[in-house]
Design a protein around this motif. Sequence first.
Motif, PDB file in Angstrom:
ATOM      1  N   UNK A   1      11.499  -1.861   0.892  1.00 20.05           N
ATOM      2  CA  UNK A   1      12.909  -2.260   0.911  1.00 20.05           C
ATOM      3  C   UNK A   1      13.051  -3.684   0.382  1.00 20.05           C
TER       4      UNK A   1
ATOM      5  N   UNK B   1      -1.226   0.612   7.010  1.00 25.02           N
ATOM      6  CA  UNK B   1      -0.072  -0.177   7.430  1.00 25.02           C
ATOM      7  C   UNK B   1       0.844   0.706   8.270  1.00 25.02           C
ATOM      8  N   UNK B   2       1.432   0.157   9.333  1.00 26.63           N
ATOM      9  CA  UNK B   2       2.422   0.964  10.056  1.00 26.63           C
ATOM     10  C   UNK B   2       3.491   1.449   9.079  1.00 26.63           C
ATOM     11  N   UNK B   3       3.899   2.683   9.228  1.00 28.57           N
ATOM     12  CA  UNK B   3       4.896   3.289   8.326  1.00 28.57           C
ATOM     13  C   UNK B   3       6.102   2.369   8.163  1.00 28.57           C
ATOM     14  N   UNK B   4       6.565   1.777   9.254  1.00 31.84           N
ATOM     15  CA  UNK B   4       7.783   0.964   9.198  1.00 31.84           C
ATOM     16  C   UNK B   4       7.558  -0.306   8.383  1.00 31.84           C
ATOM     17  N   UNK B   5       6.347  -0.860   8.467  1.00 33.78           N
ATOM     18  CA  UNK B   5       6.046  -2.062   7.682  1.00 33.78           C
ATOM     19  C   UNK B   5       6.023  -1.695   6.201  1.00 33.78           C
ATOM     20  N   UNK B   6       5.393  -0.575   5.912  1.00 31.13           N
ATOM     21  CA  UNK B   6       5.329  -0.103   4.525  1.00 31.13           C
ATOM     22  C   UNK B   6       6.747   0.084   3.975  1.00 31.13           C
ATOM     23  N   UNK B   7       7.602   0.728   4.766  1.00 30.07           N
ATOM     24  CA  UNK B   7       8.983   0.933   4.325  1.00 30.07           C
ATOM     25  C   UNK B   7       9.702  -0.404   4.201  1.00 30.07           C
ATOM     26  N   UNK B   8       9.488  -1.286   5.169  1.00 29.85           N
ATOM     27  CA  UNK B   8      10.121  -2.597   5.131  1.00 29.85           C
ATOM     28  C   UNK B   8       9.743  -3.347   3.862  1.00 29.85           C
TER      29      UNK B   8
END
Lengths: 325, 325, 325, 100, 100, 100
Positions: free
Chosen positions: A42, A32-39
């Motif tokens: 969150x 998963x793109x890092x930002x999606x994982x973080x999203x």
Amino acid sequence: MNEILRVNLLSPIALAFVLGVVARVIRSEFSLPKEIYQGLSIYLLWSLGLQGGVELAHATFDEIARPAVVTLLIGCITPISAYLTLRYFGRFGEADSAGIAAHYGSVSAVTFIAASTFVKGMGAEPEGFMPTLLTLLESPGIHIALAIGVMRSGSKTRPTSELLHEVFTGRTMVLLVGGLIVGFLIGEKNWSTIEPFYDTKGAIFRGALCLFMLEMGLLAGARLGDLKKVGPFLLAFGMIMPLVHGALGAWLGSLAGLSVGGATMLAAMAASASYIAAPPAVRMTLPDANPTYYLTLSLAITFPFNVLVGIPIYFKLAQMTQGVP
Amino acid sequence: MNEILRVNLLSPIALAFVLGVVARVIRSEFSLPKEIYQGLSIYLLWSLGLQGGVELAHATFDEIARPAVVTLLIGCITPISAYLTLRYFGRFGEADSAGIAAHYGSVSAVTFIAASTFVKGMGAEPEGFMPTLLTLLESPGIHIALAIGVMRSGSKTRPTSELLHEVFTGRTMVLLVGGLIVGFLIGEKNWSTIEPFYDTKGAIFRGALCLFMLEMGLLAGARLGDLKKVGPFLLAFGMIMPLVHGALGAWLGSLAGLSVGGATMLAAMAASASYIAAPPAVRMTLPDANPTYYLTLSLAITFPFNVLVGIPIYFKLAQMTQGVP
Amino acid sequence: MNEILRVNLLSPIALAFVLGVVARVIRSEFSLPKEIYQGLSIYLLWSLGLQGGVELAHATFDEIARPAVVTLLIGCITPISAYLTLRYFGRFGEADSAGIAAHYGSVSAVTFIAASTFVKGMGAEPEGFMPTLLTLLESPGIHIALAIGVMRSGSKTRPTSELLHEVFTGRTMVLLVGGLIVGFLIGEKNWSTIEPFYDTKGAIFRGALCLFMLEMGLLAGARLGDLKKVGPFLLAFGMIMPLVHGALGAWLGSLAGLSVGGATMLAAMAASASYIAAPPAVRMTLPDANPTYYLTLSLAITFPFNVLVGIPIYFKLAQMTQGVP
Amino acid sequence: MNSTPLKMVVIVAEPVLETRLVTELRGLGATGFSILEGRGEGTRHSHATDVPGSNVRIETIVSDEVADLIMAHVSEHYFANYSFMAYVTDVAVARGAKYV
Amino acid sequence: MNSTPLKMVVIVAEPVLETRLVTELRGLGATGFSILEGRGEGTRHSHATDVPGSNVRIETIVSDEVADLIMAHVSEHYFANYSFMAYVTDVAVARGAKYV
Amino acid sequence: MNSTPLKMVVIVAEPVLETRLVTELRGLGATGFSILEGRGEGTRHSHATDVPGSNVRIETIVSDEVADLIMAHVSEHYFANYSFMAYVTDVAVARGAKYV
Ligand SMILES: Nc1ncnc2c1ncn2[C@@H]1O[C@H](COP(=O)(O)O)[C@@H](O)[C@H]1O
Ligand SMILES: Nc1ncnc2c1ncn2[C@@H]1O[C@H](COP(=O)(O)O)[C@@H](O)[C@H]1O
Ligand SMILES: Nc1ncnc2c1ncn2[C@@H]1O[C@H](COP(=O)(O)O)[C@@H](O)[C@H]1O
Ligand code: NA
Ligand code: NA
Ligand code: NA
């Protein structure tokens, strides 16, 4: 018991996690793109906090008081039990022992979520204030373990204020504590307008959780190679320590008057090892603790262990301590 | 009035925003990944456009004509009123006055959304074509203010075509205008297959909006430090100018035959300051206008002011102008 | 026919795609963040796999056997037909012919999704195991075409194992095959807890699909400029080849006993050109094949052709072959 | 046009170190820095980050003296325990006065 | 193997400037460029971007003459009003002919 | 403090090449690398990637000999068919022994 295990292993969360591990094992480069994982994380934490806050508004002080106390107690016991085990049975250095202990003294929010999904599936609705307990367990263990580590290893101490600030203003705290407060304040009417999106029993939350577990599997799988580096003792530690802490949690939880569902979740919290809040704190405070040890333990051993087999066991333990057939 | 204010301040949107500000104040490093933040704003604008288009299909020319005219009128008045106030009362330079005016002449889509959520919560269903008015108000003010600035400050003009292209092909325009057209064309039947995902009264939209407001709070909080840089005049300007423009919007909106809900939203649009379309346009066209001024004003002063207290006031004004008890 | 076409062209998916193209044509710089675009495609593929797996659990071997065989047959025929057409009618070099053929021998998952949305809208519910067929069609065509290319162009072969690994562990395969297995294992009860989030007939899936199509339009639009580079032959090839392969798919699908909906989808798969799995494989294996050719063909010609007019045609063909009035 | 010869110190380190490094660099005399997020592989394979191998690159343009100070500082404090790389390169900077 | 000594001009600026800069660089003789998105801190603390401190780094490999032209151009047009940094460094480029 | 003069080879190429390049670099003697994702424009305008112009930048700090090997290797294998750029620059690296 086997039945419960089977049910858990065939849950979307567990299977998504396994798929992620497998993908890494066959050396797939997918992630998963890092930002999606973080999203996603969150969103999960924020939902947890909001709903926890809404339900907290219904709880009386008396209901929460004793569970809160035992939770803090667990926050003090588990880092020490983990530290002693590693230091004296495992003969690990001060830094490594304390560093790892900081992880087991804190809690993994995803394990918490997996546990709540499990018990709800089992029809054992947990207390609404469990997310509040989660926030209580997040940080004490980290501070206790690091304090031990800093005192006993020669490592140069950094200003405690800095560490406290780090841990208390981290992503998890902002979203969980913030969510609790917001959820507490908005009240039922407002909550109903956003509930389907945030409801932790709802399809959106569970669907997002599956995607998140897929990535968790990929992250765990990426560390499988390090398993041999950690050696047999830590391998065993990563599965036995959770069982011990889980039993403690189930027992204390029941003592404090939690339902089977609540006690199971408290057990899962006690058994879980943090891999978001603890690692950076340890890395900065105990630089000579080996990250391969604590990351492999919490991500590649204890997390899968709890999600796949631990939680059902804690459920059984909670049933037994409460004399449920 | 106090009751309305209280209701608004306890709404999930307002509280999420406040939480974001607080997180920055306690120097938390938490923030939404940039891509998630952008993804959310794309989703919000796109939903707004789509639903606006679907409802536009129901509106007759006569219904829209007069509201559209007053909207454009507001687009011409507000940049000039803002410019004159700053230039002659505030004694600001040409570039700064015009640069700030461009922001107040345009509109903040999130303020629009917050207003629509508020009035719907108040049971004052606004006209379905409000998003159409939003697109009308987006750009005229920017062009007028920049024209003034370029003429009067010595700043070397850039090809107007370039500026026009910039503003008309920006994210907001593509998604809003594009969404309006798509929504207009697909018709009810198609809309019903995607409505729960895009419905601006639905839980998904509102849930996403909360997350977005959390980040807005973080962005606003990050600029609190600049408040002292902007000085008392701009501080007052950032709250009084919206009230003036809001009153104008509520009055003109009511004249044009908008309902209380619609008039409130037009007021909120007039009162709001753009922080997506305007800043880059101003930065490129009036390089010597100080970004700290216009960004702090629109993000850290006027936006919070409108979302927290402005909108309820505009609602009251709209009720009064329309003689609603 | 015209009616069906009109319906399709006015669908949210088609219009969102067109909007994206238009945005590029007017040189808008708007685009979805790369991570959001990837996140959406992960979500779409994963949903497809999960639901496909759940429904696969209901299918008997006999139902699937023949459709599966014809699908593999299509996977062998289409790369060869494409290769021969390009090599001998188009007089293209070995590398280019084989490289392009690899794309037409594989399949575009988004075209598959668009087709399923279309036929469901037409009330022609397709077989539940269609996603299984999708996974069967993904890779054979790529390998066949590349084998031809490597043998006949002088290009230095790379270890086939490497290529196989690349294709079989790619994003699409992990999510589709993985999703199928997970969906197959979790069973109805678990599925119902996450269905609204993943249901490919649901509003969330369709809503996400619209956003994805918007970005697809932007990507296609960005390549419009290359249309003149590819020349008239490829331009025609990009629309006629799909028709031929589509007719083949509709016919073989009907022979294999698929419903009109299923046959339409098989046709769409056969007609579609891959732009996710094929390009990197071709780029690495046939470096001297010109990417401008195969990317422009699959993204800017064949994909829009299928989504806008192809699918309704295949539907009509399927109806005709099955003698539906 | 006139540009000043200066040093650019480039640090590639674990993300957790960013805040601390930035503060320390300012303390040592850096007037600013540019930061890029990337990934990498070296001899030390593990980080305290959930995305393995991700790192942060901090570049700062400084005078020769400050460059030496920074290199000495990081060598002393970070090489032993952290995934860390630091190097210096020559740059000719416009309006160099701004950076010293 | 033979590589050509050339200049690499590195510009770190506010994101809004990207499109304009790229066009101007091409005009001044750059044959291409590499772009990275990052963040940073300098003396000027505010940008016209919603994510404070984010910037874009544009690198272009050019001949000495073009490098001078570019540095002169940006110094004249951007230093006064924008958050902007530019420097030149020496690089030895493979198939250098491609870049002059 | 003592730093070693070494070479930094910078490669900017199509993303598809990353895995292969990294393996080859290690084979040629590189002890590690730093990777950044960016975009760019050059003479060759098309990539096998859905996001046009996106590229990957691989930096590796090596000895002069290894630098030559790498430049020779990439010139031979990638220039003809791929969107590709490679250059070498001088760096003064802390604890340089680590990289040779
Ligand atoms: N030889 C090298 N060339 C370029 N970057 C390197 C090299 N070795 C290490 N690095 C970078 O420095 C970081 C830390 O390296 P290490 O301390 O060896 O783990 C890695 O993540 C790489 O990004
Ligand atoms: N001393 C420095 N070293 C490295 N980068 C710098 C330095 N000063 C400024 N920068 C970069 O240049 C950008 C603009 O700087 P400024 O014009 O001073 O605001 C900043 O965002 C930083 O990324
Ligand atoms: N003159 C240049 N300066 C800097 N980067 C360049 C230059 N030319 C090409 N590049 C980079 O190298 C990549 C491949 O270039 P090309 O092989 O010309 O397509 C481009 O995507 C750019 O990122
Ligand atoms: Na624990
Ligand atoms: Na306004
Ligand atoms: Na095909």
